[in-house]
Design an enzyme around this catalytic site. Sequence first.
Site, short mmCIF file in Angstrom:
data_model
loop_
_atom_site.label_atom_id
_atom_site.label_comp_id
_atom_site.label_asym_id
_atom_site.label_seq_id
_atom_site.Cartn_x
_atom_site.Cartn_y
_atom_site.Cartn_z
N GLY A 8 11.07 16.01 20.77
CA GLY A 8 10.55 16.33 21.81
C GLY A 8 10.28 15.16 22.78
O GLY A 8 9.51 14.70 23.51
N ALA A 80 8.29 21.16 20.64
CA ALA A 80 7.57 22.49 20.57
C ALA A 80 7.73 23.27 21.90
O ALA A 80 8.16 22.58 22.87
CB ALA A 80 6.13 22.26 20.39
N SER A 127 -2.86 20.92 17.82
CA SER A 127 -3.49 21.04 19.11
C SER A 127 -4.78 21.54 19.09
O SER A 127 -5.32 22.50 18.11
CB SER A 127 -2.52 22.03 19.70
OG SER A 127 -2.91 22.59 21.05
N GLU A 129 -5.65 24.12 20.92
CA GLU A 129 -5.41 25.33 20.79
C GLU A 129 -5.66 26.04 19.73
O GLU A 129 -6.01 27.24 19.78
CB GLU A 129 -4.19 25.73 21.51
CG GLU A 129 -3.58 26.21 22.74
CD GLU A 129 -4.60 26.89 23.53
OE1 GLU A 129 -4.41 28.19 23.28
OE2 GLU A 129 -5.50 26.45 24.17
N TYR A 151 0.91 30.50 20.78
CA TYR A 151 1.32 29.11 20.56
C TYR A 151 0.05 28.57 19.49
O TYR A 151 0.42 27.86 18.86
CB TYR A 151 1.00 28.54 21.94
CG TYR A 151 0.97 27.01 22.09
CD1 TYR A 151 2.01 26.20 21.72
CD2 TYR A 151 -0.28 26.21 21.99
CE1 TYR A 151 1.97 24.86 21.74
CE2 TYR A 151 -0.54 25.06 21.86
CZ TYR A 151 0.80 24.21 21.88
OH TYR A 151 0.58 22.69 21.55
P1 NAP Z 1 6.43 19.07 26.47
O1 NAP Z 1 6.20 18.08 27.49
O2 NAP Z 1 6.43 20.46 26.76
O3 NAP Z 1 7.75 18.69 25.55
C1 NAP Z 1 8.01 19.25 24.52
C2 NAP Z 1 9.19 18.90 24.00
O4 NAP Z 1 9.72 19.67 23.07
C3 NAP Z 1 10.33 18.64 24.96
O5 NAP Z 1 10.96 17.40 24.74
C4 NAP Z 1 11.40 20.07 24.45
O6 NAP Z 1 12.57 19.81 24.82
C5 NAP Z 1 11.16 19.81 22.88
N1 NAP Z 1 11.47 21.04 22.42
C6 NAP Z 1 11.38 22.40 22.63
N2 NAP Z 1 12.15 23.08 22.10
C7 NAP Z 1 12.71 22.43 21.23
C8 NAP Z 1 13.51 22.78 19.99
N3 NAP Z 1 13.92 23.88 19.73
N4 NAP Z 1 13.82 21.75 19.35
C9 NAP Z 1 13.82 20.40 19.61
N5 NAP Z 1 12.90 20.11 20.61
C10 NAP Z 1 12.36 21.12 21.34
O7 NAP Z 1 4.95 18.80 25.36
P2 NAP Z 1 3.95 17.41 25.73
O8 NAP Z 1 2.92 17.97 26.39
O9 NAP Z 1 4.63 16.21 25.53
O10 NAP Z 1 3.47 17.67 23.97
C11 NAP Z 1 4.09 17.01 22.85
C12 NAP Z 1 3.62 17.72 21.62
O11 NAP Z 1 2.22 17.77 21.30
C13 NAP Z 1 3.99 19.48 21.58
O12 NAP Z 1 4.23 19.72 20.24
C14 NAP Z 1 2.73 20.09 22.17
O13 NAP Z 1 2.59 21.15 21.63
C15 NAP Z 1 1.71 19.11 21.57
N6 NAP Z 1 0.44 19.09 22.15
C16 NAP Z 1 0.24 18.75 23.37
C17 NAP Z 1 -0.93 18.53 24.14
C18 NAP Z 1 -0.97 17.96 25.53
O14 NAP Z 1 -2.15 18.46 26.12
N7 NAP Z 1 -0.15 17.55 26.16
C19 NAP Z 1 -2.08 18.79 23.38
C20 NAP Z 1 -2.00 19.06 22.05
C21 NAP Z 1 -0.69 19.33 21.22
P3 NAP Z 1 13.49 20.13 26.28
O15 NAP Z 1 13.10 19.08 27.22
O16 NAP Z 1 15.00 20.08 25.86
O17 NAP Z 1 12.91 21.15 26.71
O1 F7E Z 2 -4.11 25.45 31.24
C1 F7E Z 2 -6.14 27.51 33.31
C2 F7E Z 2 -5.65 28.13 32.13
O2 F7E Z 2 -1.50 25.58 30.94
C3 F7E Z 2 -5.22 24.99 31.31
C4 F7E Z 2 -0.87 22.34 26.47
O3 F7E Z 2 -0.37 21.22 26.46
O4 F7E Z 2 -3.05 21.78 26.33
C5 F7E Z 2 -2.10 22.74 26.93
O5 F7E Z 2 -2.39 24.13 27.14
C6 F7E Z 2 -6.40 26.16 31.58
C7 F7E Z 2 -6.27 27.06 31.23
O6 F7E Z 2 -3.00 24.01 29.31
C8 F7E Z 2 -3.96 28.17 36.13
O7 F7E Z 2 -5.96 29.58 32.11
C9 F7E Z 2 -6.23 28.50 35.83
O8 F7E Z 2 -7.71 27.79 30.55
O9 F7E Z 2 -2.88 23.53 31.82
P1 F7E Z 2 -2.78 24.46 30.96
P2 F7E Z 2 -3.43 24.75 28.06
O10 F7E Z 2 -3.41 26.12 28.14
O11 F7E Z 2 -4.89 24.17 27.83
C10 F7E Z 2 -3.08 22.21 24.79
C11 F7E Z 2 -4.02 21.41 24.13
C12 F7E Z 2 -1.87 22.42 24.06
O12 F7E Z 2 -1.67 22.25 23.06
C13 F7E Z 2 -0.83 22.83 25.21
O13 F7E Z 2 0.68 22.53 24.71
O14 F7E Z 2 -6.05 25.96 33.13
N1 F7E Z 2 -5.54 27.87 34.75
N2 F7E Z 2 -4.93 28.46 36.71
C14 F7E Z 2 -4.23 27.87 34.73
N3 F7E Z 2 -3.17 27.14 34.10
C15 F7E Z 2 -1.92 27.17 34.50
N4 F7E Z 2 -0.87 26.42 33.72
N5 F7E Z 2 -1.57 27.59 35.58
C16 F7E Z 2 -2.54 28.11 36.58
O15 F7E Z 2 -2.12 28.60 37.47
#
Ligand code: NAP
Ligand code: F7E
Length: 327
Positions: A8, A80, A127, A129, A151
């Site tokens: 990632g 992911a 996460s 989530e 997810y």
């Molecule tokens: P992101 O920007 O969506 O990055 C996801 C990464 O996973 C990208 O580099 C993507 O590659 C790679 N990936 C997708 N499918 C793959 C596969 N089949 N094999 C190998 N790599 C693959 O996510 P992020 O926000 O940096 O989050 C990093 C991690 O933390 C994720 O696991 C996410 O679920 C978790 N997480 C995120 C948050 C948050 O708020 N950001 C919170 C809790 C947990 P490509 O660029 O090629 O698509």
């Molecule tokens: O949504 C509401 C939507 O898509 C946040 C990922 O990094 O954090 C992320 O997941 C909230 C939700 O993030 C729109 O319904 C309203 O309640 O920015 P989001 P997420 O679903 O919280 C968790 C911790 C992860 O692990 C995940 O990988 O915002 N919302 N209107 C919307 N969301 C989106 N995307 N677009 C809208 O137009």
Amino acid sequence: MTRAFITGVTGQDGYYLSKLLLEKGYEVYGLVRGQNNPKIEFLKAELPEVKILTGDLMDTSSLIRALNASQPDEFYNLGAISFVAYSWENASLTADVTGKGVLNALEATRIYAGDDAAKVKFYQASSSEMFGKVQHVPQSESTLLWPRSPYGVAKVFGHYMTINYRESYGMHASSGVLFNHESPMRGPEFVTRKISMAVARIALGLQDKLVLGNIDAKRDWGFAGDYVEAMWRMLQQEEADDYVISTGETHPVREFLDVAFNHAGISDWEKYVVQDPEFYRPAEVDLLVGDATKAKEQLGWVPKVSFPELVRMMVDADLKRQRDAQN
Ligand code: NAP
Ligand code: F7E
């Protein structure tokens, strides 16, 4: 020189974690998937020191090959399918990548490490989530998991597999239960970046509507740069463990809108925002707020960037990008 292997690496967290580890003097290897992935060029331009390896979380042999090539001391599994809304439409694929991909990563590490199970310190990106239909407020490491999306379900599988490999094989495998973290590098599909991009464009007269879903949903939003520091701290511990990483504050999407628009000089922002059921989810996670006491006490980790600072940082970055694009 300590070596780290990151899946990632082309994502938001991969960017901030690579930067952090390079600053600490690590040799950083990143897994990139797909043929001719356009994000490789961005990675090469922004972080030329990162050594790129190809592979996919669905292909265990590619992970073993990448581990043999990088010989890492630390493995950060960030790869992911991470967009919750997308996971309903592609549930099976999400299970394969976000869920079974973790098992593949753990199994590849176990095979690579051989007799010395704790040779590679492993980080799993769990996460908030996973808390879904929250059973307790605020949520901590002991809160019952009740995921509300494919997810979230896939993340629960990865979370328990990480614990299981730690307990079964003595692996140094830790799971960070991270709440939402954002930045100017956040993907445009997530609500914070969707808002910051739209606010910048509306302020510059390039757009006149922002179409959103449920703006009363609440999230505990922190800054990604702070959160990758917590990942690193987890792997510096003698014993592997699981930690909630959060700010302990929750804010509705509506408040994010308010701070963002006001920062761009627009106070009557409601007239630009339209709610459309298209962006509502089949099941919503309404109230996420984390209790990161354990991380504070055991890792010495606290978030540095506040909610309004985060929003302003994102709006400023998108205003700059839009202005640069115009010149
Ligand atoms: P992101 O920007 O969506 O990055 C996801 C990464 O996973 C990208 O580099 C993507 O590659 C790679 N990936 C997708 N499918 C793959 C596969 N089949 N094999 C190998 N790599 C693959 O996510 P992020 O926000 O940096 O989050 C990093 C991690 O933390 C994720 O696991 C996410 O679920 C978790 N997480 C995120 C948050 C948050 O708020 N950001 C919170 C809790 C947990 P490509 O660029 O090629 O698509
Ligand atoms: O949504 C509401 C939507 O898509 C946040 C990922 O990094 O954090 C992320 O997941 C909230 C939700 O993030 C729109 O319904 C309203 O309640 O920015 P989001 P997420 O679903 O919280 C968790 C911790 C992860 O692990 C995940 O990988 O915002 N919302 N209107 C919307 N969301 C989106 N995307 N677009 C809208 O137009």
